[in-house]
Design a protein around this motif. Structure first.
Motif, mmCIF file in Angstrom:
data_model
loop_
_atom_site.group_PDB
_atom_site.id
_atom_site.type_symbol
_atom_site.label_atom_id
_atom_site.label_comp_id
_atom_site.label_asym_id
_atom_site.label_seq_id
_atom_site.Cartn_x
_atom_site.Cartn_y
_atom_site.Cartn_z
ATOM 1 N N PHE A 109 0.939 -1.194 0.079
ATOM 2 C CA PHE A 109 -0.027 -0.152 0.012
ATOM 3 C C PHE A 109 0.923 1.390 0.035
ATOM 4 C CE2 PHE A 109 -1.843 3.516 2.329
ATOM 5 C CZ PHE A 109 -2.850 3.688 1.604
ATOM 6 N N ILE A 110 1.862 1.167 0.888
ATOM 7 C CA ILE A 110 2.795 2.580 0.905
ATOM 8 C C ILE A 110 3.351 2.683 -0.642
ATOM 9 C CG2 ILE A 110 4.821 3.380 1.969
ATOM 10 C CD1 ILE A 110 3.916 2.202 4.598
ATOM 11 N N GLN A 111 4.086 1.657 -1.255
ATOM 12 C CA GLN A 111 4.593 1.767 -2.249
ATOM 13 C C GLN A 111 3.461 2.259 -3.124
ATOM 14 O OE1 GLN A 111 3.968 -0.373 -5.339
ATOM 15 N NE2 GLN A 111 5.493 1.020 -6.449
ATOM 16 N N GLN A 112 2.448 1.840 -3.455
ATOM 17 C CA GLN A 112 1.428 2.202 -4.473
ATOM 18 C C GLN A 112 1.046 3.666 -3.818
ATOM 19 O OE1 GLN A 112 -1.536 -0.220 -5.934
ATOM 20 N NE2 GLN A 112 -0.809 -2.083 -4.877
ATOM 21 N N PHE A 113 0.988 4.033 -2.980
ATOM 22 C CA PHE A 113 0.628 5.477 -2.235
ATOM 23 C C PHE A 113 1.497 6.401 -2.872
ATOM 24 C CE2 PHE A 113 0.847 9.037 0.587
ATOM 25 C CZ PHE A 113 -0.256 9.398 0.474
ATOM 26 N N LEU A 114 2.845 6.022 -2.798
ATOM 27 C CA LEU A 114 4.004 6.894 -3.279
ATOM 28 C C LEU A 114 3.893 6.927 -4.906
ATOM 29 C CD1 LEU A 114 6.604 6.061 -0.720
ATOM 30 C CD2 LEU A 114 5.303 7.984 -0.635
ATOM 31 N N SER A 115 3.508 5.889 -5.523
ATOM 32 C CA SER A 115 3.742 5.663 -7.042
ATOM 33 C C SER A 115 2.568 5.853 -7.805
ATOM 34 C CB SER A 115 4.520 4.460 -7.354
ATOM 35 O OG SER A 115 3.726 3.274 -6.854
ATOM 36 N N ASP A 116 1.530 5.550 -7.333
ATOM 37 C CA ASP A 116 0.073 5.714 -7.908
ATOM 38 C C ASP A 116 -0.810 6.627 -7.726
ATOM 39 O OD1 ASP A 116 -2.516 4.985 -8.838
ATOM 40 O OD2 ASP A 116 -1.980 2.778 -9.129
ATOM 41 N N ARG A 117 -0.910 7.745 -8.625
ATOM 42 C CA ARG A 117 -1.722 8.731 -8.256
ATOM 43 C C ARG A 117 -3.203 8.660 -8.153
ATOM 44 N NH1 ARG A 117 -0.702 13.255 -13.041
ATOM 45 N NH2 ARG A 117 1.658 13.161 -13.150
ATOM 46 N N PHE A 118 -3.723 7.517 -8.517
ATOM 47 C CA PHE A 118 -5.173 7.214 -8.189
ATOM 48 C C PHE A 118 -5.196 6.856 -6.645
ATOM 49 C CE2 PHE A 118 -8.634 4.006 -7.479
ATOM 50 C CZ PHE A 118 -9.722 4.909 -7.768
ATOM 51 N N VAL A 119 -4.410 5.753 -6.170
ATOM 52 C CA VAL A 119 -4.231 5.579 -4.761
ATOM 53 C C VAL A 119 -3.656 6.574 -3.977
ATOM 54 C CG1 VAL A 119 -2.953 4.204 -3.103
ATOM 55 C CG2 VAL A 119 -3.571 3.013 -5.480
ATOM 56 N N ASN A 120 -2.957 7.400 -4.455
ATOM 57 C CA ASN A 120 -2.607 8.612 -3.607
ATOM 58 C C ASN A 120 -3.865 9.521 -3.422
ATOM 59 O OD1 ASN A 120 -1.822 11.618 -3.475
ATOM 60 N ND2 ASN A 120 0.288 10.205 -2.604
ATOM 61 N N GLY A 121 -4.723 9.838 -4.514
ATOM 62 C CA GLY A 121 -5.374 10.763 -4.575
ATOM 63 C C GLY A 121 -6.587 10.011 -3.851
ATOM 64 N N MET A 122 -6.952 8.960 -3.741
ATOM 65 C CA MET A 122 -8.044 8.283 -2.970
ATOM 66 C C MET A 122 -7.648 8.325 -1.404
ATOM 67 S SD MET A 122 -9.219 4.190 -3.500
ATOM 68 C CE MET A 122 -7.711 3.863 -3.118
ATOM 69 N N SER A 123 -6.549 7.997 -1.069
ATOM 70 C CA SER A 123 -6.219 7.912 0.213
ATOM 71 C C SER A 123 -6.249 9.259 0.886
ATOM 72 C CB SER A 123 -4.895 7.372 0.400
ATOM 73 O OG SER A 123 -4.651 6.240 -0.107
ATOM 74 N N LEU A 124 -5.967 10.476 0.051
ATOM 75 C CA LEU A 124 -5.917 11.841 0.502
ATOM 76 C C LEU A 124 -7.487 12.134 0.603
ATOM 77 C CD1 LEU A 124 -3.003 13.474 -1.164
ATOM 78 C CD2 LEU A 124 -3.030 12.584 1.094
ATOM 79 N N ALA A 125 -8.304 11.844 -0.399
ATOM 80 C CA ALA A 125 -9.583 12.102 -0.291
ATOM 81 C C ALA A 125 -10.289 11.445 1.094
ATOM 82 C CB ALA A 125 -10.354 11.570 -1.477
ATOM 83 N N PHE A 126 -9.783 10.344 1.248
ATOM 84 C CA PHE A 126 -10.372 9.750 2.764
ATOM 85 C C PHE A 126 -10.221 10.747 3.758
ATOM 86 C CE2 PHE A 126 -9.920 7.292 6.464
ATOM 87 C CZ PHE A 126 -11.038 6.438 6.447
ATOM 88 N N CYS A 127 -8.785 11.259 3.911
ATOM 89 C CA CYS A 127 -8.517 12.012 5.032
ATOM 90 C C CYS A 127 -9.176 13.384 5.044
ATOM 91 C CB CYS A 127 -6.963 12.532 4.968
ATOM 92 S SG CYS A 127 -6.148 10.909 5.181
ATOM 93 N N LEU A 128 -9.644 13.937 3.769
ATOM 94 C CA LEU A 128 -10.034 15.153 3.726
ATOM 95 C C LEU A 128 -11.878 14.991 3.745
ATOM 96 C CD1 LEU A 128 -8.836 16.901 1.074
ATOM 97 C CD2 LEU A 128 -10.774 17.831 1.610
ATOM 98 N N PHE A 129 -12.184 13.825 3.868
ATOM 99 C CA PHE A 129 -13.878 13.516 4.207
ATOM 100 C C PHE A 129 -13.593 13.737 5.954
ATOM 101 C CE2 PHE A 129 -14.873 11.352 0.396
ATOM 102 C CZ PHE A 129 -15.986 11.965 -0.010
ATOM 103 N N CYS A 130 -12.660 13.087 6.528
ATOM 104 C CA CYS A 130 -12.541 13.182 8.084
ATOM 105 C C CYS A 130 -12.169 14.734 8.194
ATOM 106 C CB CYS A 130 -11.340 12.399 8.355
ATOM 107 S SG CYS A 130 -11.370 10.866 8.076
ATOM 108 N N LEU A 131 -11.551 15.390 7.561
ATOM 109 C CA LEU A 131 -11.170 16.743 8.070
ATOM 110 C C LEU A 131 -12.297 17.840 8.116
ATOM 111 C CD1 LEU A 131 -7.589 17.233 6.707
ATOM 112 C CD2 LEU A 131 -8.340 16.858 9.293
ATOM 113 N N LEU A 132 -13.283 17.486 6.942
ATOM 114 C CA LEU A 132 -14.283 18.407 6.449
ATOM 115 C C LEU A 132 -15.615 17.951 7.440
ATOM 116 C CD1 LEU A 132 -13.837 18.666 2.631
ATOM 117 C CD2 LEU A 132 -13.338 20.401 4.405
#
Length: 181
Positions: free
Chosen positions: A109-132
């Motif tokens: 997962f960490i490797q894909q988070f760092l190299s795959d824009r979709f996985v990175n964006g999806m993970s950051l979107a999850f965090c944004l849902f929490c923050l908002l």
């Protein structure tokens, strides 16, 4: 998107599915909120089904603070106001979390988070849902005469599980309000 699910890390599948859970959590608050706004929540909810949090951000920026609900709850709003909806979302979330945590590969997962824009964006979107989420929580609590700062902060500071618990514990809106909209 090859639909080769067996080849996808369960953590990624879980996060992708939890984005859908987040959209439903927001829907439980914002369909009711949108009824009293100048702009409807519907187009943003439909957009969120395809883009996640990106479609919710404009609605959150354009909505006016609203701590009242008037009119009648139709069948659709009754579903989103129901404790059963919260319970179903909680159970679904626990299954998804267990699947991701028990069957997932964190190194991958960490490797894909760092190299795959979709996985990175999806993970950051999850965090944004929490923050908002706190931006709409206060108004929903006020609509229900559920003014308790400790509950607000407990729900706001416990990502995902706090909002899910809130959906199960919040008092329902009245069936109708004499001040029809």
């Amino acid at each position: 998107m090859t639909l080769q699910w067996a080849e996808v890390n369960p953590i990624i599948l879980s996060i992708f599915s939890l984005i859908g859970i987040w959209i439903l959590i927001y829907g439980c608050l914002l369909f009711i909120d949108g009824r009293m706004q100048k702009i409807s929540f519907w187009p943003f909810a439909l957009g969120a089904a395809g883009t996640g949090v990106i479609s919710l951000i404009p609605y959150l920026a354009l909505r006016e603070p609203n701590q009242e609900f008037s009119g009648q709850k139709d069948a659709f709003l009754k579903v989103f106001d129901s404790r059963w909806t919260g319970i179903i979302l909680n159970l679904s979330t626990l299954i998804l979390l267990a699947f991701g945590l028990l069957a997932g590969d964190w190194g991958d997962f960490i490797q894909q988070f760092l190299s795959d824009r979709f996985v990175n964006g999806m993970s950051l979107a999850f965090c944004l849902f929490c923050l908002l989420f706190p931006t709409v929580l206060g108004d929903d609590m006020a609509r229900r005469s559920f003014q308790n700062p400790q509950i607000f902060w407990a729900v706001s500071l416990v990502p995902l599980l706090g909002p899910l618990a809130y959906l199960c514990l919040r008092p329902p809106l009245p069936e109708s309000n004499a001040e029809a909209a």
